[in-house]
Design a protein around this motif. Structure first.
Motif, short mmCIF file in Angstrom:
data_model
loop_
_atom_site.label_atom_id
_atom_site.label_comp_id
_atom_site.label_asym_id
_atom_site.label_seq_id
_atom_site.Cartn_x
_atom_site.Cartn_y
_atom_site.Cartn_z
N PRO A 1 0.80 -1.17 0.19
CA PRO A 1 -0.07 0.14 -0.06
C PRO A 1 0.94 1.25 0.10
CG PRO A 1 -0.18 -1.08 2.25
CD PRO A 1 0.57 -2.20 1.13
N MET A 2 1.88 1.51 0.54
CA MET A 2 2.81 2.51 0.57
C MET A 2 3.32 2.67 -0.88
SD MET A 2 5.34 1.85 3.81
CE MET A 2 6.11 3.52 3.87
N HIS A 3 3.97 1.72 -1.44
CA HIS A 3 4.28 1.70 -3.17
C HIS A 3 3.07 2.30 -3.97
CE1 HIS A 3 5.56 0.82 -7.00
NE2 HIS A 3 4.22 -0.09 -7.13
N ASN A 4 1.66 1.67 -3.69
CA ASN A 4 0.81 2.03 -4.40
C ASN A 4 0.17 3.65 -4.11
OD1 ASN A 4 0.34 -0.14 -5.90
ND2 ASN A 4 -0.44 -1.11 -4.32
N GLN A 5 0.60 4.14 -3.06
CA GLN A 5 0.36 5.64 -2.69
C GLN A 5 1.30 6.61 -3.50
OE1 GLN A 5 0.63 5.56 1.55
NE2 GLN A 5 -1.90 5.90 1.59
N ALA A 6 2.47 6.02 -4.10
CA ALA A 6 3.40 7.02 -4.67
C ALA A 6 3.15 7.36 -5.94
CB ALA A 6 4.73 6.12 -4.73
N LYS A 7 3.67 8.47 -6.38
CA LYS A 7 3.04 9.01 -7.73
C LYS A 7 3.67 8.18 -8.88
CE LYS A 7 3.67 13.25 -10.34
NZ LYS A 7 4.03 14.73 -10.38
N THR A 8 4.76 7.75 -8.80
CA THR A 8 5.10 6.78 -9.90
C THR A 8 5.34 5.23 -9.37
OG1 THR A 8 6.29 8.77 -10.57
CG2 THR A 8 6.99 6.47 -11.73
N GLY A 9 4.63 4.47 -9.99
CA GLY A 9 4.96 2.93 -9.88
C GLY A 9 6.08 2.29 -10.06
N ASP B 1 6.30 2.84 -20.02
CA ASP B 1 6.63 1.58 -19.70
C ASP B 1 8.07 1.28 -19.49
OD1 ASP B 1 3.87 0.90 -19.64
OD2 ASP B 1 3.73 0.47 -21.68
N LYS B 2 8.82 2.23 -19.00
CA LYS B 2 10.15 2.25 -18.75
C LYS B 2 10.07 1.84 -17.04
CE LYS B 2 14.62 4.69 -18.37
NZ LYS B 2 15.10 5.82 -18.53
N LEU B 3 10.89 0.86 -16.80
CA LEU B 3 11.17 0.41 -15.44
C LEU B 3 12.08 1.53 -14.57
CD1 LEU B 3 10.86 -1.91 -13.22
CD2 LEU B 3 13.23 -2.71 -13.92
N VAL B 4 11.15 2.06 -13.43
CA VAL B 4 11.83 3.14 -12.84
C VAL B 4 12.02 2.72 -11.39
CG1 VAL B 4 11.03 4.96 -14.50
CG2 VAL B 4 9.50 4.20 -12.46
N ILE B 5 12.28 1.43 -11.21
CA ILE B 5 12.11 1.19 -9.49
C ILE B 5 13.53 1.83 -8.90
CG2 ILE B 5 13.70 -1.07 -10.05
CD1 ILE B 5 11.58 -2.26 -7.88
N GLU B 6 14.57 2.15 -9.66
CA GLU B 6 15.61 2.60 -8.92
C GLU B 6 15.77 4.05 -8.74
OE1 GLU B 6 19.52 0.46 -9.63
OE2 GLU B 6 18.56 0.32 -11.93
N THR B 7 14.74 4.82 -9.43
CA THR B 7 14.70 6.16 -9.41
C THR B 7 13.13 6.67 -8.80
OG1 THR B 7 13.79 6.25 -11.63
CG2 THR B 7 16.10 6.64 -11.37
N ASN B 8 12.20 5.98 -8.54
CA ASN B 8 11.10 6.10 -7.88
C ASN B 8 11.35 6.38 -6.48
OD1 ASN B 8 11.19 3.50 -7.21
ND2 ASN B 8 9.17 3.19 -8.24
N ASP B 9 10.03 6.19 -5.84
CA ASP B 9 10.06 6.43 -4.29
C ASP B 9 10.33 5.01 -3.59
OD1 ASP B 9 9.90 9.01 -4.25
OD2 ASP B 9 7.69 8.88 -3.91
N ASP B 10 10.41 3.86 -4.19
CA ASP B 10 10.31 2.41 -3.62
C ASP B 10 11.58 2.15 -2.69
OD1 ASP B 10 8.15 1.57 -4.52
OD2 ASP B 10 8.77 0.76 -6.60
N GLY C 1 2.37 -0.60 -15.25
CA GLY C 1 3.07 -1.26 -16.41
C GLY C 1 2.57 -2.78 -16.53
N PRO C 2 2.88 -3.17 -17.76
CA PRO C 2 2.43 -4.78 -17.94
C PRO C 2 2.96 -5.67 -17.08
CG PRO C 2 4.27 -3.74 -19.70
CD PRO C 2 3.71 -2.75 -18.93
N GLY D 1 15.77 -8.80 -9.99
CA GLY D 1 14.55 -9.27 -10.13
C GLY D 1 13.86 -8.66 -11.24
N ALA D 2 13.57 -7.36 -10.74
CA ALA D 2 12.55 -6.60 -11.54
C ALA D 2 13.09 -6.34 -12.79
CB ALA D 2 12.56 -5.24 -10.77
N LYS D 3 14.32 -6.05 -13.16
CA LYS D 3 15.10 -5.93 -14.48
C LYS D 3 14.83 -7.00 -15.21
CE LYS D 3 18.46 -2.58 -13.25
NZ LYS D 3 20.17 -2.37 -12.89
N LYS D 4 14.81 -8.36 -14.66
CA LYS D 4 14.81 -9.43 -15.16
C LYS D 4 13.12 -9.76 -15.77
CE LYS D 4 16.77 -13.41 -13.84
NZ LYS D 4 17.14 -14.51 -12.91
N ALA D 5 12.25 -9.44 -14.88
CA ALA D 5 10.73 -9.44 -15.08
C ALA D 5 10.60 -8.47 -16.19
CB ALA D 5 10.10 -9.16 -13.77
N ALA D 6 11.16 -7.17 -16.08
CA ALA D 6 10.83 -6.42 -17.21
C ALA D 6 11.03 -6.67 -18.81
CB ALA D 6 11.14 -4.99 -16.69
N LYS D 7 12.04 -7.64 -18.80
CA LYS D 7 12.72 -7.77 -20.17
C LYS D 7 11.35 -8.41 -20.90
CE LYS D 7 17.33 -8.73 -18.83
NZ LYS D 7 18.46 -9.63 -18.87
#
Length: 428
Positions: free
Chosen positions: A209-217, A223-232, A388-389, A422-428
């Motif tokens: 739920p904390m992640h889902n409140q963030a402006k960017t997922g 559809d670019k993976l941003v897990i290293e630059t968002n609030d996660d 994203g997908p 793991g996120a990078k692998k899943a996003a390929k």
């Protein structure tokens, strides 16, 4: 997040059952019935509260015959949906989609009808909360689903455990403890110090739920993976820090141990969508009636966990009739009836001000006016986070296992590296 409100793929084949509800093996939706009626198939899962509504619709529309395909749990239903989307045949005229799978469906939005085009002209987007409609609207403005229920978030907690720890325990008094995530974790530290017991059930149930409140997922709108630059990373540090300080009971959600944890008082607070009230009551049992409470507060403002949509795949041979039925099922009047029947919390603005909803109380939770409470929480949700997908895959198969690993002793830094890889692998 995957909706587990009811407690928590088959290859397309020409079978006698399928033949009975489709015009021909290999066809898309249903065709005309042998008696000349328009036959519509509706595929749902868990409990939508539609059984009596189908009868009502058939009575008002004698030219329509409805066949209901109901799956007990959401996962096999969606596996079947994606299999048949790939096969190009075998889908129902109306397919229910749970919000946890919505990102995968949106990635295949071209295989679903735009309900703005084929739906009844009097169905306007403002029938629903804006964030509910936004989540199922494509980048080019197509609406591929009508909103059914939602799971607005509040906080549930054990009054007796709070009292024993010297914390406020009445629903108004605890609101300050749940005003922000910093306040929540600070209260957790006080609780752990006073009792030497965990504050919440699992890290994943807090992180999500904390992640889902963030402006960017996990992904931006390109559809670019941003897990290293968002609030996660910040959220990860907050949650794993609380784990290190003893706040997590380290229970895997929906496991037998997690279910028993309610009865055994293994934790004092629970992130609490509207449908979680039934889960708590079922797991905690009658002996804890009145000890669990729910308050109209959630750290960081508002949030949603769960809820579904009705879609009309392009495979349907009676798409306009299907859209008409889907529109009727998601009208405020019908959603109140579904709420009364199965407790599915409505997403329609008019339903959210219905006296029948607002006056709904829950004896297990001390007679709290839960209809009013969750209606207030639904209106606190600020917007729909873009998914994203591969969003659901990252949440379920990357984030959750990494958090569990930290709960079992892996360092927070090692866990975060596991997340990134793991996120990078899943996003390929």
């Amino acid at each position: 997040m995957r909706n587990r409100r009811a407690g928590l793929a088959k290859v397309v084949a020409c079978t006698a059952v399928l033949a009975a509800v489709t015009a021909a093996c290999g066809s898309g939706g249903s065709g005309g019935a042998s008696d000349g009626k328009v036959e519509l198939t509706v595929a749902t899962f868990n409990e939508f509260g539609y059984e009596d509504l189908f009868k009502e619709y058939e009575s008002a529309n004698p030219n329509v015959k409805i066949t209901h395909r109901k799956t007990g749990q959401g996962n096999p239903h969606h596996q079947n949906l994606f299999t048949k989307l790939g096969a190009g045949s075998g889908l129902a005229d109306i397919e229910a989609v749970e919000e946890g799978y919505l990102s995968q469906v949106m990635a295949k939005s071209g295989q679903f009808n735009d309900l703005k085009e084929i739906g009844p002209s009097d169905v306007r987007a403002d029938r629903w909360l804006q964030w509910k409609t936004d989540a199922v609207t494509t980048k080019d403005g197509k609406l591929i689903g009508y909103g059914t229920d939602i799971g607005p978030l509040a906080m549930c907690y054990r009054k007796d455990l709070f009292e024993a720890a010297g914390l406020p325990s009445d629903p108004e008094g605890v609101k300050a403890l749940f005003a922000t995530w910093d306040a929540y974790f600070e209260a957790g530290d006080k609780y752990v110090k006073a009792t030497n017991k965990p504050w919440f059930d699992s890290a994943a149930q807090i992180f999500n739920p904390m992640h889902n409140q963030a402006k960017t997922g996990y992904f931006d709108r390109d559809d670019k993976l941003v897990i290293e630059t968002n609030d996660d990373k910040k959220i990860w540090s907050q949650v794993t820090g609380a784990v290190a300080r003893g706040q997590s009971a380290k229970l895997v959600a929906w496991s037998p141990e997690w279910q028993n944890g309610f009865k055994q008082s293994a934790f004092a607070t629970k992130t609490c969508p509207s449908w979680m009230l039934g889960v708590i009551e079922g797991n905690a049992g009658p002996e804890l009636k009145g000890k669990w409470a729910v308050t109209a507060a959630f750290p960081g403002g508002g949030g949603n966990w769960g809820g579904s949509y009705l879609t009309v795949p392009k495979q349907s041979k009676n798409a306009k009739e299907a859209a008409k039925l889907a529109a009727w099922l998601t009208a405020p009047e019908q959603q109140i009836k579904a709420f009364v029947a199965k407790g599915t919390f409505p997403s329609q603005t008019q339903a959210l001000i219905s006296p029948e909803l607002l006056n709904k109380t829950n004896d297990y939770f001390g007679g709290e006016k839960v209809g009013l409470l969750f209606a207030e929480q639904a209106n606190k949700v600020s917007g729909a986070q873009y998914k994203g997908p591969k969003d659901g895959e990252i949440q379920d198969n990357v984030i959750a296992p990494a958090l569990q690993a930290v709960e079992q002793g892996k360092s927070a830094d090692e866990g975060w590296q596991q997340v990134v890889e793991g996120a990078k692998k899943a996003a390929k």
